[in-house]
Design a protein around this motif. Structure first.
Motif, mmCIF file in Angstrom:
data_model
loop_
_atom_site.group_PDB
_atom_site.id
_atom_site.type_symbol
_atom_site.label_atom_id
_atom_site.label_comp_id
_atom_site.label_asym_id
_atom_site.label_seq_id
_atom_site.Cartn_x
_atom_site.Cartn_y
_atom_site.Cartn_z
ATOM 1 N N TRP A 129 82.394 -15.999 -2.648
ATOM 2 C CA TRP A 129 83.630 -16.488 -3.253
ATOM 3 C C TRP A 129 84.024 -17.893 -2.765
ATOM 4 O O TRP A 129 84.287 -18.775 -3.585
ATOM 5 C CB TRP A 129 84.761 -15.493 -3.035
ATOM 6 C CG TRP A 129 86.053 -15.981 -3.592
ATOM 7 C CD1 TRP A 129 87.156 -16.349 -2.901
ATOM 8 C CD2 TRP A 129 86.351 -16.225 -4.971
ATOM 9 N NE1 TRP A 129 88.125 -16.780 -3.742
ATOM 10 C CE2 TRP A 129 87.666 -16.716 -5.034
ATOM 11 C CE3 TRP A 129 85.647 -16.081 -6.156
ATOM 12 C CZ2 TRP A 129 88.281 -17.065 -6.226
ATOM 13 C CZ3 TRP A 129 86.264 -16.418 -7.347
ATOM 14 C CH2 TRP A 129 87.562 -16.904 -7.369
ATOM 15 N N PRO A 130 84.070 -18.170 -1.464
ATOM 16 C CA PRO A 130 84.418 -19.535 -1.042
ATOM 17 C C PRO A 130 83.396 -20.579 -1.513
ATOM 18 O O PRO A 130 83.770 -21.714 -1.845
ATOM 19 C CB PRO A 130 84.436 -19.468 0.489
ATOM 20 C CG PRO A 130 84.566 -18.043 0.827
ATOM 21 C CD PRO A 130 83.985 -17.284 -0.302
ATOM 22 N N LEU A 131 82.132 -20.188 -1.553
ATOM 23 C CA LEU A 131 81.109 -21.132 -2.019
ATOM 24 C C LEU A 131 81.303 -21.440 -3.516
ATOM 25 O O LEU A 131 81.180 -22.591 -3.939
ATOM 26 C CB LEU A 131 79.708 -20.560 -1.779
ATOM 27 C CG LEU A 131 79.330 -20.353 -0.303
ATOM 28 C CD1 LEU A 131 78.018 -19.606 -0.206
ATOM 29 C CD2 LEU A 131 79.248 -21.687 0.413
ATOM 30 N N ILE A 132 81.607 -20.417 -4.285
ATOM 31 C CA ILE A 132 81.867 -20.638 -5.720
ATOM 32 C C ILE A 132 83.122 -21.490 -5.900
ATOM 33 O O ILE A 132 83.163 -22.398 -6.738
ATOM 34 C CB ILE A 132 81.990 -19.291 -6.464
ATOM 35 C CG1 ILE A 132 80.630 -18.602 -6.514
ATOM 36 C CG2 ILE A 132 82.546 -19.473 -7.865
ATOM 37 C CD1 ILE A 132 80.661 -17.213 -7.100
ATOM 38 N N TRP A 133 84.139 -21.213 -5.121
ATOM 39 C CA TRP A 133 85.396 -21.968 -5.210
ATOM 40 C C TRP A 133 85.165 -23.452 -4.892
ATOM 41 O O TRP A 133 85.661 -24.332 -5.596
ATOM 42 C CB TRP A 133 86.429 -21.366 -4.273
ATOM 43 C CG TRP A 133 87.772 -22.019 -4.343
ATOM 44 C CD1 TRP A 133 88.316 -22.864 -3.443
ATOM 45 C CD2 TRP A 133 88.711 -21.891 -5.391
ATOM 46 N NE1 TRP A 133 89.556 -23.266 -3.844
ATOM 47 C CE2 TRP A 133 89.823 -22.681 -5.057
ATOM 48 C CE3 TRP A 133 88.740 -21.187 -6.594
ATOM 49 C CZ2 TRP A 133 90.956 -22.790 -5.865
ATOM 50 C CZ3 TRP A 133 89.862 -21.291 -7.387
ATOM 51 C CH2 TRP A 133 90.940 -22.089 -7.033
ATOM 52 N N SER A 134 84.402 -23.727 -3.826
ATOM 53 C CA SER A 134 84.142 -25.128 -3.467
ATOM 54 C C SER A 134 83.299 -25.821 -4.541
ATOM 55 O O SER A 134 83.518 -27.001 -4.858
ATOM 56 C CB SER A 134 83.476 -25.240 -2.100
ATOM 57 O OG SER A 134 82.196 -24.673 -2.134
ATOM 58 N N ALA A 135 82.338 -25.090 -5.121
ATOM 59 C CA ALA A 135 81.530 -25.672 -6.196
ATOM 60 C C ALA A 135 82.387 -25.950 -7.420
ATOM 61 O O ALA A 135 82.232 -26.990 -8.085
ATOM 62 C CB ALA A 135 80.388 -24.728 -6.559
ATOM 63 N N ALA A 136 83.320 -25.056 -7.723
ATOM 64 C CA ALA A 136 84.214 -25.256 -8.867
ATOM 65 C C ALA A 136 85.105 -26.470 -8.641
ATOM 66 O O ALA A 136 85.373 -27.247 -9.569
ATOM 67 C CB ALA A 136 85.057 -24.005 -9.095
ATOM 68 N N LYS A 137 85.575 -26.653 -7.408
ATOM 69 C CA LYS A 137 86.403 -27.828 -7.105
ATOM 70 C C LYS A 137 85.583 -29.110 -7.251
ATOM 71 O O LYS A 137 86.080 -30.113 -7.767
ATOM 72 C CB LYS A 137 86.979 -27.727 -5.688
ATOM 73 C CG LYS A 137 88.107 -26.735 -5.594
ATOM 74 C CD LYS A 137 88.951 -26.858 -4.339
ATOM 75 C CE LYS A 137 88.141 -26.810 -3.083
ATOM 76 N NZ LYS A 137 88.951 -26.725 -1.879
ATOM 77 N N ARG A 138 84.344 -29.071 -6.773
ATOM 78 C CA ARG A 138 83.490 -30.259 -6.904
ATOM 79 C C ARG A 138 83.250 -30.614 -8.361
ATOM 80 O O ARG A 138 83.157 -31.783 -8.723
ATOM 81 C CB ARG A 138 82.140 -30.025 -6.212
ATOM 82 C CG ARG A 138 82.162 -30.415 -4.754
ATOM 83 C CD ARG A 138 80.785 -30.334 -4.142
ATOM 84 N NE ARG A 138 80.644 -28.938 -3.670
ATOM 85 C CZ ARG A 138 79.561 -28.211 -3.812
ATOM 86 N NH1 ARG A 138 78.495 -28.702 -4.390
ATOM 87 N NH2 ARG A 138 79.512 -26.991 -3.360
#
Length: 154
Positions: A129-138
């Motif tokens: 989840w945090p990895l997906i969230w950071s990728a979505a922000k990028r």
């Protein structure tokens, strides 16, 4: 004074009474001994049964240990492992997947395979989840989502 004939009769009655008394005492002792023998044999029977149960239990435990030793090593669930490999940063893929796999095998030893699989899925979701969230922000997805919500709400 009593006559001697009368004393003989009284003595014979007394002797018969004593013999009955002794006979009843003997019977009472014999009854007590019989009760004690029965109690001892019942205790021995229970002890034998408990020892047999303990032996059966120890044999069962030994069979379970042997079965667990022969059981093949549990495989890490493939789908969550693939998701971890796809989402993790390139330089950390081996470390992330290796750590998750190691935790999975520790959990298999501690909790069993079913619960270890469940815990693996939970830890994968928590890690991804945090990895997906950071990728979505990028990618700007969050900014796009927030702007869309502002437009709709007005």
């Amino acid at each position: 004074m009593k006559d001697p004939e009368r004393l003989k009769i009284d003595y014979s009655v007394l002797a018969r009474g004593r013999s009955r008394l002794f006979a009843s005492r003997r019977a009472a002792r014999q009854l007590e001994l019989d009760i004690l023998r029965d109690a001892i044999s019942e205790s021995e029977r229970r002890l034998t049964e408990m020892m047999r149960t303990a032996e059966e239990l120890s044999e069962w435990v030994e069979r379970r240990r042997e079965q667990r030793a022969v059981r093949p090593k549990a495989l890490v669930p493939a789908f969550p492992e693939t998701v971890l490999a796809l989402v993790a940063p390139n330089e950390q893929v081996n470390a992330v997947v290796g750590d998750a796999s190691e935790r999975f095998h520790d959990n298999v030893a501690q909790f069993g395979e079913t619960r270890a699989r469940r815990l693996y899925w939970i830890s994968t979701v928590k890690s991804v989840w945090p990895l997906i969230w950071s990728a979505a922000k990028r990618l700007g997805f969050v900014t796009l989502l927030i702007q869309t919500i502002r437009r709709v709400l007005g």
